[in-house]
Structures are given as C-alpha cells and as structure tokens.
Design a protein around this motif. Structure first.
Motif, PDB file in Angstrom:
ATOM      1  N   GLU A 162      39.812 -16.854  25.550  1.00 30.05           N
ATOM      2  CA  GLU A 162      38.763 -16.843  24.822  1.00 30.05           C
ATOM      3  C   GLU A 162      39.462 -16.390  23.263  1.00 30.05           C
ATOM      4  O   GLU A 162      39.130 -17.259  22.380  1.00 30.05           O
ATOM      5  CB  GLU A 162      37.598 -15.846  25.173  1.00 30.05           C
ATOM      6  N   SER A 163      40.373 -15.526  23.158  1.00 30.41           N
ATOM      7  CA  SER A 163      40.800 -15.293  22.131  1.00 30.41           C
ATOM      8  C   SER A 163      41.728 -16.202  21.379  1.00 30.41           C
ATOM      9  O   SER A 163      41.500 -16.734  20.261  1.00 30.41           O
ATOM     10  CB  SER A 163      42.075 -14.128  22.164  1.00 30.41           C
ATOM     11  N   ILE A 164      42.409 -17.114  22.266  1.00 27.33           N
ATOM     12  CA  ILE A 164      43.397 -18.332  21.799  1.00 27.33           C
ATOM     13  C   ILE A 164      42.428 -19.494  21.547  1.00 27.33           C
ATOM     14  O   ILE A 164      42.533 -20.068  20.254  1.00 27.33           O
ATOM     15  CB  ILE A 164      44.021 -18.732  23.013  1.00 27.33           C
ATOM     16  N   ILE A 165      41.426 -19.563  22.082  1.00 32.28           N
ATOM     17  CA  ILE A 165      40.372 -20.709  21.829  1.00 32.28           C
ATOM     18  C   ILE A 165      39.499 -20.501  20.469  1.00 32.28           C
ATOM     19  O   ILE A 165      39.378 -21.471  19.932  1.00 32.28           O
ATOM     20  CB  ILE A 165      39.298 -20.884  23.182  1.00 32.28           C
ATOM     21  N   LYS A 166      39.284 -19.216  20.206  1.00 39.03           N
ATOM     22  CA  LYS A 166      38.656 -18.985  18.965  1.00 39.03           C
ATOM     23  C   LYS A 166      39.692 -19.336  18.031  1.00 39.03           C
ATOM     24  O   LYS A 166      39.062 -19.808  16.779  1.00 39.03           O
ATOM     25  CB  LYS A 166      38.200 -17.306  18.961  1.00 39.03           C
ATOM     26  N   LYS A 167      40.894 -18.969  18.069  1.00 40.48           N
ATOM     27  CA  LYS A 167      41.931 -19.153  17.010  1.00 40.48           C
ATOM     28  C   LYS A 167      41.901 -20.400  16.801  1.00 40.48           C
ATOM     29  O   LYS A 167      42.147 -21.198  15.680  1.00 40.48           O
ATOM     30  CB  LYS A 167      43.307 -18.555  17.385  1.00 40.48           C
ATOM     31  N   LEU A 168      41.992 -21.324  17.786  1.00 40.57           N
ATOM     32  CA  LEU A 168      41.958 -22.835  17.724  1.00 40.57           C
ATOM     33  C   LEU A 168      41.114 -23.568  17.103  1.00 40.57           C
ATOM     34  O   LEU A 168      41.148 -24.382  16.071  1.00 40.57           O
ATOM     35  CB  LEU A 168      42.106 -23.448  19.168  1.00 40.57           C
ATOM     36  N   SER A 169      39.797 -22.856  17.243  1.00 43.61           N
ATOM     37  CA  SER A 169      38.485 -23.461  16.570  1.00 43.61           C
ATOM     38  C   SER A 169      38.669 -23.469  15.164  1.00 43.61           C
ATOM     39  O   SER A 169      38.214 -24.277  14.233  1.00 43.61           O
ATOM     40  CB  SER A 169      37.530 -22.816  17.304  1.00 43.61           C
ATOM     41  N   VAL A 170      39.061 -22.215  14.742  1.00 41.88           N
ATOM     42  CA  VAL A 170      39.210 -21.896  13.277  1.00 41.88           C
ATOM     43  C   VAL A 170      40.091 -22.820  12.615  1.00 41.88           C
ATOM     44  O   VAL A 170      40.064 -23.422  11.516  1.00 41.88           O
ATOM     45  CB  VAL A 170      39.681 -20.436  12.912  1.00 41.88           C
ATOM     46  N   ASN A 171      41.396 -22.881  13.187  1.00 40.71           N
ATOM     47  CA  ASN A 171      42.510 -23.900  12.773  1.00 40.71           C
ATOM     48  C   ASN A 171      42.086 -25.284  12.713  1.00 40.71           C
ATOM     49  O   ASN A 171      42.394 -26.087  11.836  1.00 40.71           O
ATOM     50  CB  ASN A 171      43.767 -23.726  13.520  1.00 40.71           C
ATOM     51  N   TYR A 172      41.321 -26.044  13.802  1.00 39.85           N
ATOM     52  CA  TYR A 172      40.668 -27.300  13.558  1.00 39.85           C
ATOM     53  C   TYR A 172      39.655 -27.325  12.382  1.00 39.85           C
ATOM     54  O   TYR A 172      39.681 -28.309  11.813  1.00 39.85           O
ATOM     55  CB  TYR A 172      39.967 -27.486  15.190  1.00 39.85           C
ATOM     56  N   LEU A 173      39.069 -26.347  12.280  1.00 45.50           N
ATOM     57  CA  LEU A 173      37.999 -26.390  11.233  1.00 45.50           C
ATOM     58  C   LEU A 173      38.715 -26.566   9.966  1.00 45.50           C
ATOM     59  O   LEU A 173      38.228 -27.105   8.940  1.00 45.50           O
ATOM     60  CB  LEU A 173      36.966 -24.971  11.190  1.00 45.50           C
ATOM     61  N   ALA A 174      39.849 -25.695   9.665  1.00 43.41           N
ATOM     62  CA  ALA A 174      40.361 -25.856   8.450  1.00 43.41           C
ATOM     63  C   ALA A 174      41.150 -27.098   8.063  1.00 43.41           C
ATOM     64  O   ALA A 174      41.252 -27.255   7.035  1.00 43.41           O
ATOM     65  CB  ALA A 174      41.666 -24.537   8.854  1.00 43.41           C
ATOM     66  N   ILE A 175      41.766 -27.809   9.304  1.00 41.32           N
ATOM     67  CA  ILE A 175      42.216 -29.181   8.809  1.00 41.32           C
ATOM     68  C   ILE A 175      40.967 -30.366   9.024  1.00 41.32           C
ATOM     69  O   ILE A 175      41.513 -31.505   9.139  1.00 41.32           O
ATOM     70  CB  ILE A 175      43.199 -29.720   9.741  1.00 41.32           C
ATOM     71  N   LYS A 176      39.838 -29.983   9.201  1.00 44.41           N
ATOM     72  CA  LYS A 176      38.683 -30.898   9.342  1.00 44.41           C
ATOM     73  C   LYS A 176      38.778 -31.851  10.334  1.00 44.41           C
ATOM     74  O   LYS A 176      38.525 -32.855  10.286  1.00 44.41           O
ATOM     75  CB  LYS A 176      38.509 -31.524   8.079  1.00 44.41           C
ATOM     76  N   ASP A 177      39.384 -31.309  11.672  1.00 43.92           N
ATOM     77  CA  ASP A 177      39.291 -32.033  12.964  1.00 43.92           C
ATOM     78  C   ASP A 177      37.943 -31.826  13.551  1.00 43.92           C
ATOM     79  O   ASP A 177      37.957 -31.140  14.300  1.00 43.92           O
ATOM     80  CB  ASP A 177      40.592 -31.573  13.514  1.00 43.92           C
ATOM     81  N   THR A 178      36.989 -32.536  13.253  1.00 43.76           N
ATOM     82  CA  THR A 178      35.755 -32.184  13.808  1.00 43.76           C
ATOM     83  C   THR A 178      35.586 -32.697  15.127  1.00 43.76           C
ATOM     84  O   THR A 178      34.924 -31.681  15.935  1.00 43.76           O
ATOM     85  CB  THR A 178      34.582 -32.938  13.225  1.00 43.76           C
TER      86      THR A 178
END
Length: 284
Positions: A162-178
């Motif tokens: 869950e911790s890894i997935i949450k970090k992935l989500s934030v990074n995808y958001l940062a590069i606008k990979d919707t």
C-alpha cells in the motif's frame, strides 16, 4: 515479533514492557549474545523514537552504537537493519544526502550477500524513490517503486505494498500520467480493503499477547497472591482490555474511512486540475 505487533497497533507501553523484560534477562548469556542483544534492543528503542519523530536522537544512538561495536561486523543482518533505519531516520529528518548514502549502502550490501533479502531491498528502493520525489526526478522514482513493488509481491505484506502504491500514485500525478494514475488508485483502494481485514486479526493477536502476559504474571505471583481478589483483578483487567480493543477497532475503522475519503477528494481535485478546460466564446 510481539513487540512489532504491539508497536504497529500503537500499544507502545505494552511493547516497551516486553522489551524491558528481555533487556533485564541476561542470565547465562555469552559475550557475543550480550553484544547482539544490546544492539538489537537499541534498534527497537530507536524504532519507537522514529514513531515519536525523535529523528536526531535516533540517528545519534545508532551511530554511536555502530562505532562502539565495530559496525556490528559479526552480525551482518543486524548491521543491515541499522543501515536501513538510519536511512529512514535521515529521510524523515530531511537529510536527503545522508539518507541516500545509507539506502545505497544497504543495496550494495544486499547484492554482495549470499542470501536474498527482498524485504530490505524493497525498503531501500522505496527510500530512494522518496528522495527522487523530493528532487523532482519522478520517472526515476516510478522505476524504483515498480522494482520495489515487484519484489514485494512474494513477501505478502499488504502494508508495504500500500505504501509503494501510494507513492506511485503521487509520482504519476506529478508527471500527468492520468491513465496509470487512475489504475494505481484502484489498486490502492483494493489494498486498503485488505488491510482493514488484517487489522482485526492484528487486534486479536495483540489481545492474546496481552492476555498471555497477564497470565504469566499471575502464575509468577500465585504463591503470594492466590486469593479470589487477585483472580477478580485479572479478570477485570482482561475485560477492560477487551473493551479497549473493541473501541480501538471502531476508532480505526472511522479513521481509515476518513483517510480514504480525504485521499480520494485530494486526488480527485488534483486530477480535475490536469484536465484542460476549453471555454467557447460566442459572437453576437
């Protein structure tokens, strides 16, 4: 293991009581065992400091112990745990250069080892990804996190995933990979539901551990306090613990629900901001 379970459930007093009991029991121990035990107990104490946000204190304690024990050269697994914990302490303390050094040292140690240590590797990769996020190197962070997630699958540790997935989500958001952002959010909600189920098991385990501790204390003092009053006290204590865990369970459910709602609201707003809004002007 008992200490870890109790600490995760925020039952620090009960966990520290067990740690104190272990610390005071040195009967018949060899020198090597005493050195290992002292260093291992210190590590557990520092983990409490980590939860209490006493980062500088934890760094000082672990660094001094490594200097005093020749870097725990005789205990490589414990030394690796020290390295990872120092990395996490420095990361939380925003000493990113030092944190990166410790996480990279941990990965080097793992690669040189004859045995696979997937948990340590996942922890180090996730730590480096957090540093990359702070440095706005989001693509590097995503690659590190994907490697960490793949290694975590065999560990069956949903909290770590869950911790890894949450970090992935934030990074995808940062590069606008919707697309990947939305897919990752779905995975996050799934893992959170699994964690909710595991929490009840953890509470039951903690209750059994505390009940066992109370029973052992009763047996030890039975010769001096064997009377109805003492038995009633033990039963009342167990009843109180039972009520406490029921309350704690309800509290955690409300807290988890609030966190999910807050997380989804924040990510939904961020996602909406990514969508360009086109305004059409009509001419009269």
């Amino acid at each position: 293991e008992k200490i870890e379970v109790l600490r995760e459930l925020s039952l620090d007093k009960e966990a520290k009581d067990i740690l104190t009991t272990i610390e005071n029991n040195d009967i018949g121990a060899s020198k090597n065992v005493r050195v290992y035990k002292k260093a291992a107990i210190l590590l557990e104490k520092v983990k409490f400091s980590l939860n209490e946000q006493k980062f500088t204190e934890g760094i000082t304690l672990l660094t001094n112990e490594l200097q005093a024990s020749d870097n725990l050269i005789d205990f490589p697994e414990l030394a690796l745990s020290y390295t990872l914990t120092l990395g996490q302490l420095n990361l939380e303390n925003r000493n990113f250069v030092e944190a990166k050094k410790y996480f990279e040292n941990a990965l080097t140690t793992i690669k040189k080892s004859k045995y696979n240590n997937n948990y340590a590797e996942v922890f180090a990769l996730s730590g480096l990804a957090s540093i990359c996020f702070q440095e706005k190197k989001h693509n590097d962070a995503i690659q590190l996190l994907l490697n960490a997630y793949n290694n975590s699958i065999g560990l069956q540790n949903v909290y770590l995933q869950e911790s890894i997935i949450k970090k992935l989500s934030v990074n995808y958001l940062a590069i606008k990979d919707t697309l990947n952002y939305k897919l990752t959010n779905v995975n996050f909600i799934k893992r959170h539901a699994e964690i909710d189920e595991l929490e009840q098991e953890s509470i039951n385990t903690a209750y059994n551990l505390i009940s066992q501790e109370q029973s052992e204390k009763y047996v030890q003092q039975e010769s001096n306090f064997y009377n109805i009053g003492y038995v009633m006290i033990v039963l009342v204590l167990l009843f109180v613990f039972g009520l406490f865990f029921m309350w704690w369970r309800l509290y955690q459910k409300k807290k988890s629900l609030a966190e999910i709602i807050q997380y989804l609201n924040v990510t939904r707003n961020n996602f909406i901001n990514l969508i360009p809004v086109k305004l059409e002007e009509t001419k009269k």
